[in-house]
Design a protein around this motif. Structure first.
Motif, PDB file in Angstrom:
ATOM      1  N   THR A  92       0.730  -1.134  -0.094  1.00 56.45           N
ATOM      2  CA  THR A  92       0.142   0.073   0.121  1.00 56.45           C
ATOM      3  C   THR A  92       0.887   1.198  -0.137  1.00 56.45           C
ATOM      4  O   THR A  92       0.679   2.180  -0.834  1.00 56.45           O
ATOM      5  CB  THR A  92      -0.920   0.031   1.251  1.00 56.45           C
ATOM      6  OG1 THR A  92      -1.670  -1.174   1.176  1.00 56.45           O
ATOM      7  CG2 THR A  92      -1.999   1.176   1.218  1.00 56.45           C
TER       8      THR A  92
ATOM      9  N   GLU B  34      -2.915   6.848   1.084  1.00 55.31           N
ATOM     10  CA  GLU B  34      -2.400   5.462   0.681  1.00 55.31           C
ATOM     11  C   GLU B  34      -1.285   5.248   1.617  1.00 55.31           C
ATOM     12  O   GLU B  34      -1.042   4.026   2.262  1.00 55.31           O
ATOM     13  CB  GLU B  34      -2.094   5.295  -0.632  1.00 55.31           C
ATOM     14  CG  GLU B  34      -3.356   5.268  -1.498  1.00 55.31           C
ATOM     15  CD  GLU B  34      -4.234   3.954  -1.247  1.00 55.31           C
ATOM     16  OE1 GLU B  34      -3.630   2.770  -1.100  1.00 55.31           O
ATOM     17  OE2 GLU B  34      -5.374   4.302  -0.960  1.00 55.31           O
TER      18      GLU B  34
ATOM     19  N   VAL C   2       3.759   1.637  -1.232  1.00 54.19           N
ATOM     20  CA  VAL C   2       4.485   1.591  -2.460  1.00 54.19           C
ATOM     21  C   VAL C   2       3.555   2.181  -3.601  1.00 54.19           C
ATOM     22  O   VAL C   2       3.903   3.062  -4.508  1.00 54.19           O
ATOM     23  CB  VAL C   2       4.973   0.263  -2.981  1.00 54.19           C
ATOM     24  CG1 VAL C   2       5.297   0.264  -4.492  1.00 54.19           C
ATOM     25  CG2 VAL C   2       6.086  -0.151  -2.138  1.00 54.19           C
ATOM     26  N   GLU C   3       2.143   1.610  -3.405  1.00 56.18           N
ATOM     27  CA  GLU C   3       1.272   2.260  -4.171  1.00 56.18           C
ATOM     28  C   GLU C   3       1.054   3.784  -4.057  1.00 56.18           C
ATOM     29  O   GLU C   3       0.657   4.297  -5.071  1.00 56.18           O
ATOM     30  CB  GLU C   3      -0.155   1.432  -4.207  1.00 56.18           C
ATOM     31  CG  GLU C   3      -1.240   1.651  -4.989  1.00 56.18           C
ATOM     32  CD  GLU C   3      -0.873   1.445  -6.354  1.00 56.18           C
ATOM     33  OE1 GLU C   3      -1.557   1.786  -7.359  1.00 56.18           O
ATOM     34  OE2 GLU C   3      -0.217   0.102  -6.423  1.00 56.18           O
TER      35      GLU C   3
ATOM     36  N   ALA D 210      -2.590   9.700  -2.699  1.00 56.65           N
ATOM     37  CA  ALA D 210      -1.179   9.115  -2.353  1.00 56.65           C
ATOM     38  C   ALA D 210      -0.915   9.089  -0.792  1.00 56.65           C
ATOM     39  O   ALA D 210      -0.434   8.426  -0.112  1.00 56.65           O
ATOM     40  CB  ALA D 210      -0.144   9.640  -3.284  1.00 56.65           C
TER      41      ALA D 210
ATOM     42  N   VAL E 219       3.471   5.782  -3.109  1.00 54.47           N
ATOM     43  CA  VAL E 219       4.544   6.628  -3.623  1.00 54.47           C
ATOM     44  C   VAL E 219       4.448   6.604  -5.001  1.00 54.47           C
ATOM     45  O   VAL E 219       4.792   7.601  -5.657  1.00 54.47           O
ATOM     46  CB  VAL E 219       5.734   5.845  -3.057  1.00 54.47           C
ATOM     47  CG1 VAL E 219       7.059   6.397  -3.723  1.00 54.47           C
ATOM     48  CG2 VAL E 219       5.739   5.933  -1.517  1.00 54.47           C
ATOM     49  N   ARG E 220       3.866   5.509  -5.650  1.00 58.18           N
ATOM     50  CA  ARG E 220       3.982   5.687  -7.252  1.00 58.18           C
ATOM     51  C   ARG E 220       2.707   6.434  -7.818  1.00 58.18           C
ATOM     52  O   ARG E 220       2.738   6.870  -8.696  1.00 58.18           O
ATOM     53  CB  ARG E 220       3.704   4.320  -7.741  1.00 58.18           C
ATOM     54  CG  ARG E 220       4.556   3.175  -7.604  1.00 58.18           C
ATOM     55  CD  ARG E 220       4.187   1.862  -7.821  1.00 58.18           C
ATOM     56  NE  ARG E 220       3.965   1.644  -9.194  1.00 58.18           N
ATOM     57  CZ  ARG E 220       3.707   0.718 -10.003  1.00 58.18           C
ATOM     58  NH1 ARG E 220       3.357  -0.536  -9.203  1.00 58.18           N
ATOM     59  NH2 ARG E 220       3.258   0.610 -11.245  1.00 58.18           N
ATOM     60  N   GLY E 221       1.702   6.979  -6.841  1.00 57.66           N
ATOM     61  CA  GLY E 221       0.804   7.536  -7.256  1.00 57.66           C
ATOM     62  C   GLY E 221       0.979   9.058  -6.651  1.00 57.66           C
ATOM     63  O   GLY E 221      -0.095   9.802  -6.360  1.00 57.66           O
ATOM     64  N   ARG E 222       2.053   9.634  -6.700  1.00 60.42           N
ATOM     65  CA  ARG E 222       2.312  10.977  -6.035  1.00 60.42           C
ATOM     66  C   ARG E 222       1.707  12.053  -6.902  1.00 60.42           C
ATOM     67  O   ARG E 222       1.590  13.173  -6.520  1.00 60.42           O
ATOM     68  CB  ARG E 222       3.774  11.161  -6.066  1.00 60.42           C
ATOM     69  CG  ARG E 222       4.590  10.665  -4.747  1.00 60.42           C
ATOM     70  CD  ARG E 222       6.068  10.535  -4.862  1.00 60.42           C
ATOM     71  NE  ARG E 222       6.623   9.929  -5.857  1.00 60.42           N
ATOM     72  CZ  ARG E 222       7.689   9.945  -6.189  1.00 60.42           C
ATOM     73  NH1 ARG E 222       8.707  10.483  -5.285  1.00 60.42           N
ATOM     74  NH2 ARG E 222       8.565   9.393  -7.396  1.00 60.42           N
ATOM     75  N   ASP E 223       1.413  11.686  -8.216  1.00 58.97           N
ATOM     76  CA  ASP E 223       0.747  12.699  -8.846  1.00 58.97           C
ATOM     77  C   ASP E 223      -0.524  13.278  -8.154  1.00 58.97           C
ATOM     78  O   ASP E 223      -1.112  14.541  -8.703  1.00 58.97           O
ATOM     79  CB  ASP E 223       0.369  12.259 -10.411  1.00 58.97           C
ATOM     80  CG  ASP E 223       1.693  12.085 -11.059  1.00 58.97           C
ATOM     81  OD1 ASP E 223       2.712  12.615 -10.628  1.00 58.97           O
ATOM     82  OD2 ASP E 223       1.641  11.358 -12.195  1.00 58.97           O
TER      83      ASP E 223
END
Length: 300
Positions: free
Chosen positions: A164, A181, A166-167, A178, A169-173
């Motif tokens: 969760t 999460e 990692v998800e 984010a 961090v990857r969705g920082r946009d």
């Protein structure tokens, strides 16, 4: 223009479930109906909606609507005790696996390959993973039950938390989402670490929760059997069976807690193994059809 609610009067006359073809409902469900993410599994259901005490299961061609005694948004505990006892959840999960698995094996696999681009190799891999998980759970239920609570469950919670994060961090946009999460993942990961240390405490809490849930459901269900014997929407014997089963499991939680944990783990293993069996059967059918289609294409 007609709404789904306009077909639900029978639910107030003692009918347990009303089935409404989608073609008759010309008004959209939302915003009056709210999509429900967590529900007791039901065969063929593709989405579930709630509106107060109304609970609608959407299938490909119809809405199946029943009325809960308690709105989970207002009385979650009573909803779990009365409308969704754990015994009912286990029973309907098994039924759903059997029905869904049977339907999948009966459908035309050639059409599924064309329409859904189902990969039999992926399906076979999923079945193998489920089979392995079910076998491990069964072994744990038979011999090393404590290992499930000391290592496996905390590890799963920790891994879920890390994934969760990692998800997030990857969705920082999307900063707001984010952030939520990452916080949620951090809490899960922290809970996983705590579970490694205090597994005895949370095991006791789980058993206490199960005991209260089972006994409360048994009391409510058996009382209804006595009071409404001839007016039970699901039938006398079915309702009596739910009540007696809940009572038996509740008493087990008090007198033989170790055995209860083993039974529940064995049931979980059984559910996973059933899902694995149907997945593998489905994959085998898809494999045979894929090869026939390839052979037919080569002949041309």
């Amino acid at each position: 223009m007609s709404t789904l609610e306009s077909y639900l009067d029978a639910l107030h006359q003692g009918v347990f479930q009303v089935v409404v073809p989608k073609a008759l409902v010309t008004e959209p469900l939302e915003p009056g109906w709210k999509r429900s993410a967590i529900n007791v599994p039901s065969p063929g259901t593709i989405a579930s909606y709630r509106r107060g005490q109304y609970h609608a299961h959407e299938t490909a061609s119809e809405y199946r609507v029943h009325m809960d005694r308690y709105d989970p948004e207002k009385s979650l505990i009573m909803h779990l005790i009365d409308d969704a006892p754990l015994v009912l959840m286990i029973h309907e999960t098994m039924e759903t696996i059997f029905v869904t698995g049977g339907d999948a094996t009966r459908k035309d696999p050639r059409q599924r390959l064309l329409d859904q681009r189902v990969s039999w190799k992926l399906q076979m891999g999923l079945g193998a993973v489920l089979l392995a998980i079910g076998a491990v759970l069964l072994l744990l239920a038979v011999d090393e039950t404590i290992l499930f609570f000391t290592v496996i469950l905390p590890s799963l919670v920790l891994i879920l938390g890390l994934l969760t994060i990692v998800e997030g961090v990857r969705g920082r946009d999307h900063k707001e989402r984010a952030g939520r999460e990452i916080v949620r993942g951090g809490m899960l990961a922290g809970a996983g670490l705590v579970l490694f240390v205090f597994w005895k405490l949370y095991l006791v809490l789980i058993l206490l929760t199960l005991m209260v849930w089972f006994l409360s459901s048994a009391a409510v269900t058996l009382l209804r059997v006595v009071r409404e014997r001839r007016r039970l929407t699901k039938g006398f014997w079915y309702t009596l069976g739910l009540g007696v089963s809940s009572l038996a499991l509740g008493l087990l939680a008090i007198t033989l807690p170790d055995e209860l944990v083993e039974i529940l783990l064995a049931l979980l293993a059984g559910l996973v193994l059933m899902a694995a069996a149907f997945t593998l059967l489905d994959a085998w059918g898809l494999r045979n059809v894929a090869r026939l289609m390839e052979a037919g294409g080569a002949c041309r």
